[in-house]
Design an enzyme around this catalytic site. Structure first.
Site, PDB file in Angstrom:
ATOM      1  N   LYS A  29       0.852  -1.185   0.000  1.00 33.37           N
ATOM      2  CA  LYS A  29       0.000   0.000   0.000  1.00 33.37           C
ATOM      3  C   LYS A  29       0.888   1.236   0.000  1.00 33.37           C
ATOM      4  O   LYS A  29       1.795   1.365   0.806  1.00 33.37           O
ATOM      5  CB  LYS A  29      -0.914  -0.012   1.237  1.00 33.37           C
ATOM      6  CG  LYS A  29      -1.966   1.089   1.213  1.00 33.37           C
ATOM      7  CD  LYS A  29      -2.864   1.039   2.433  1.00 33.37           C
ATOM      8  CE  LYS A  29      -2.261   1.671   3.647  1.00 33.37           C
ATOM      9  NZ  LYS A  29      -1.999   3.121   3.581  1.00 33.37           N
ATOM     10  N   ASP A  60      -3.251   4.324  -1.868  1.00 31.83           N
ATOM     11  CA  ASP A  60      -4.084   4.853  -0.777  1.00 31.83           C
ATOM     12  C   ASP A  60      -3.981   6.370  -0.720  1.00 31.83           C
ATOM     13  O   ASP A  60      -3.210   6.928   0.056  1.00 31.83           O
ATOM     14  CB  ASP A  60      -3.626   4.225   0.552  1.00 31.83           C
ATOM     15  CG  ASP A  60      -4.447   4.717   1.733  1.00 31.83           C
ATOM     16  OD1 ASP A  60      -5.488   5.367   1.505  1.00 31.83           O
ATOM     17  OD2 ASP A  60      -4.057   4.433   2.882  1.00 31.83           O
ATOM     18  N   LYS A  62      -6.885   7.974  -0.375  1.00 32.74           N
ATOM     19  CA  LYS A  62      -8.200   8.259   0.237  1.00 32.74           C
ATOM     20  C   LYS A  62      -8.940   9.302  -0.574  1.00 32.74           C
ATOM     21  O   LYS A  62      -9.292  10.388  -0.098  1.00 32.74           O
ATOM     22  CB  LYS A  62      -8.043   8.674   1.696  1.00 32.74           C
ATOM     23  CG  LYS A  62      -7.453   7.559   2.537  1.00 32.74           C
ATOM     24  CD  LYS A  62      -7.516   7.793   4.003  1.00 32.74           C
ATOM     25  CE  LYS A  62      -6.906   6.623   4.741  1.00 32.74           C
ATOM     26  NZ  LYS A  62      -5.466   6.417   4.429  1.00 32.74           N
ATOM     27  N   LEU A  63      -9.175   8.960  -1.836  1.00 33.35           N
ATOM     28  CA  LEU A  63      -9.810   9.884  -2.774  1.00 33.35           C
ATOM     29  C   LEU A  63     -11.132  10.383  -2.206  1.00 33.35           C
ATOM     30  O   LEU A  63     -11.938   9.598  -1.694  1.00 33.35           O
ATOM     31  CB  LEU A  63     -10.040   9.175  -4.112  1.00 33.35           C
ATOM     32  CG  LEU A  63      -8.765   8.685  -4.820  1.00 33.35           C
ATOM     33  CD1 LEU A  63      -9.115   7.732  -5.945  1.00 33.35           C
ATOM     34  CD2 LEU A  63      -7.954   9.871  -5.325  1.00 33.35           C
ATOM     35  N   ALA A  64     -11.337  11.697  -2.289  1.00 32.85           N
ATOM     36  CA  ALA A  64     -12.555  12.308  -1.735  1.00 32.85           C
ATOM     37  C   ALA A  64     -12.794  13.612  -2.468  1.00 32.85           C
ATOM     38  O   ALA A  64     -12.600  14.692  -1.918  1.00 32.85           O
ATOM     39  CB  ALA A  64     -12.403  12.540  -0.239  1.00 32.85           C
ATOM     40  N   ASN A  68     -14.346  14.037 -11.797  1.00 30.56           N
ATOM     41  CA  ASN A  68     -13.316  14.399 -12.764  1.00 30.56           C
ATOM     42  C   ASN A  68     -11.921  14.454 -12.128  1.00 30.56           C
ATOM     43  O   ASN A  68     -10.935  13.956 -12.689  1.00 30.56           O
ATOM     44  CB  ASN A  68     -13.668  15.757 -13.390  1.00 30.56           C
ATOM     45  CG  ASN A  68     -12.751  16.090 -14.546  1.00 30.56           C
ATOM     46  OD1 ASN A  68     -12.710  15.343 -15.511  1.00 30.56           O
ATOM     47  ND2 ASN A  68     -11.994  17.167 -14.418  1.00 30.56           N
ATOM     48  N   ARG A 189       4.485   0.779  10.074  1.00 35.20           N
ATOM     49  CA  ARG A 189       5.610   1.103  10.956  1.00 35.20           C
ATOM     50  C   ARG A 189       6.221  -0.088  11.680  1.00 35.20           C
ATOM     51  O   ARG A 189       7.433  -0.136  11.864  1.00 35.20           O
ATOM     52  CB  ARG A 189       5.167   2.167  11.979  1.00 35.20           C
ATOM     53  CG  ARG A 189       5.106   3.552  11.393  1.00 35.20           C
ATOM     54  CD  ARG A 189       4.383   4.495  12.312  1.00 35.20           C
ATOM     55  NE  ARG A 189       2.935   4.246  12.313  1.00 35.20           N
ATOM     56  CZ  ARG A 189       2.060   4.898  13.080  1.00 35.20           C
ATOM     57  NH1 ARG A 189       2.489   5.826  13.915  1.00 35.20           N
ATOM     58  NH2 ARG A 189       0.770   4.636  13.011  1.00 35.20           N
TER      59      ARG A 189
HETATM   60  O1  3DU Z   1      -0.008   2.448  11.432  1.00 35.71           O
HETATM   61  P1  3DU Z   1       0.873   1.795  10.415  1.00 35.71           P
HETATM   62  O2  3DU Z   1       2.241   2.389  10.297  1.00 35.71           O
HETATM   63  O3  3DU Z   1       0.895   0.293  10.557  1.00 35.71           O
HETATM   64  O4  3DU Z   1       0.233   2.099   8.978  1.00 35.71           O
HETATM   65  C1  3DU Z   1      -1.114   1.991   8.701  1.00 35.71           C
HETATM   66  C2  3DU Z   1      -1.391   2.487   7.303  1.00 35.71           C
HETATM   67  O5  3DU Z   1      -2.781   2.388   7.018  1.00 35.71           O
HETATM   68  C3  3DU Z   1      -1.020   3.942   7.067  1.00 35.71           C
HETATM   69  O6  3DU Z   1      -0.587   4.062   5.719  1.00 35.71           O
HETATM   70  C4  3DU Z   1      -2.314   4.696   7.270  1.00 35.71           C
HETATM   71  O7  3DU Z   1      -2.374   5.890   6.526  1.00 35.71           O
HETATM   72  C5  3DU Z   1      -3.332   3.686   6.755  1.00 35.71           C
HETATM   73  N1  3DU Z   1      -4.662   3.777   7.378  1.00 35.71           N
HETATM   74  C6  3DU Z   1      -4.822   3.761   8.714  1.00 35.71           C
HETATM   75  O8  3DU Z   1      -3.846   3.647   9.455  1.00 35.71           O
HETATM   76  C7  3DU Z   1      -6.118   3.847   9.252  1.00 35.71           C
HETATM   77  C8  3DU Z   1      -7.192   3.918   8.464  1.00 35.71           C
HETATM   78  O9  3DU Z   1      -8.399   3.950   8.988  1.00 35.71           O
HETATM   79  C9  3DU Z   1      -7.001   3.899   7.092  1.00 35.71           C
HETATM   80  C10 3DU Z   1      -5.721   3.824   6.578  1.00 35.71           C
END
Ligand code: 3DU
Length: 214
Positions: A29, A60, A62-64, A68, A189
């Protein structure tokens, strides 16, 4: 070996480290953090082996936005297989056209059903559920930090692919989301900040396997 990890690459990584994680990862992602740090071309170089070998690349952003604008964004990121959009923007003039466009390109759309952070208001879920039902996306993003919500979303959408963030750094436990209906766990992370990403990902796979008894 269980293959249930979507690796969220939000930091610049050594390509050799990423390539060594290949066999443990279902998909990747990518979002603004990496794209803004190294640009689109460098991102494509970094994940080249994953593109070549048909691992799912999920964009990702998060298109909003209006249809167009979202279509323009997608058209500039065609190396991805899938795109995540918010559900709250609604159907006409936004998600209806985006879904059509992504379908035409034989790509996949994921819609956010709920987010992992505390401030997300799940009182809007009935509205979001209606949007998701009508748009009929390929998959849904649902939080691993709120397992009861995840369970409800799975019950409401028994056939959709559910991908779930919030594990490790945000407090969710490895493997729990899989037990509550997610198909894949999105993990960032915990892997890329580890001194030993390969050791860490092996440990995560083992914990997931123990939780779901394989
Ligand atoms: O917390 P992490 O480092 O394991 O990453 C989680 C990823 O998922 C990060 O790219 C974040 O932007 C995305 N994400 C969320 O953490 C929570 C959501 O509700 C949607 C996407």
């Amino acid at each position: 070996m269980l293959n249930k990890i979507i690796f969220a690459i939000d930091e610049v990584l050594d390509k050799s480290i990423l390539d060594n994680l290949f066999e443990y990862i279902y998909g990747i992602k990518i979002g603004y953090p990496l794209l803004l740090k190294i640009g689109v071309n460098e991102t494509i170089n970094l994940v080249h082996n994953f593109i070549k070998n048909d691992k799912e690349i999920i964009m990702d952003l998060k298109l909003a936005d209006i249809d167009n604008t979202m279509k323009s964004i997608v058209s500039q990121l065609e190396f991805a297989d899938s795109y995540i959009a918010h559900s709250f923007i609604g159907i006409e003039g936004a998600l209806d056209e985006l879904k059509k466009y992504i379908d035409e390109k034989n790509k996949k759309l994921y819609l956010l059903a709920s987010m992992s952070h505390k401030g997300w208001n799940d009182n809007f879920y009935p509205y979001i559920k209606n949007v998701i039902s009508k748009i009929d996306p390929y998959g849904i993003v649902a939080p691993a930090t709120k397992l009861q919500i995840l369970k409800t979303i799975r019950k409401d959408f028994p056939k959709k692919i559910i991908i779930s963030p919030g594990i490790g750094a945000q407090g969710g436990e490895f493997g729990d989301a899989l037990c509550y209906g997610a198909d894949y766990e999105i993990i960032g992370r915990s892997i890329y900040t580890s001194k030993d990403p390969i050791g860490k990902i092996k440990e995560i796979v083992k914990l997931q396997e123990e939780k779901i008894n394989v």
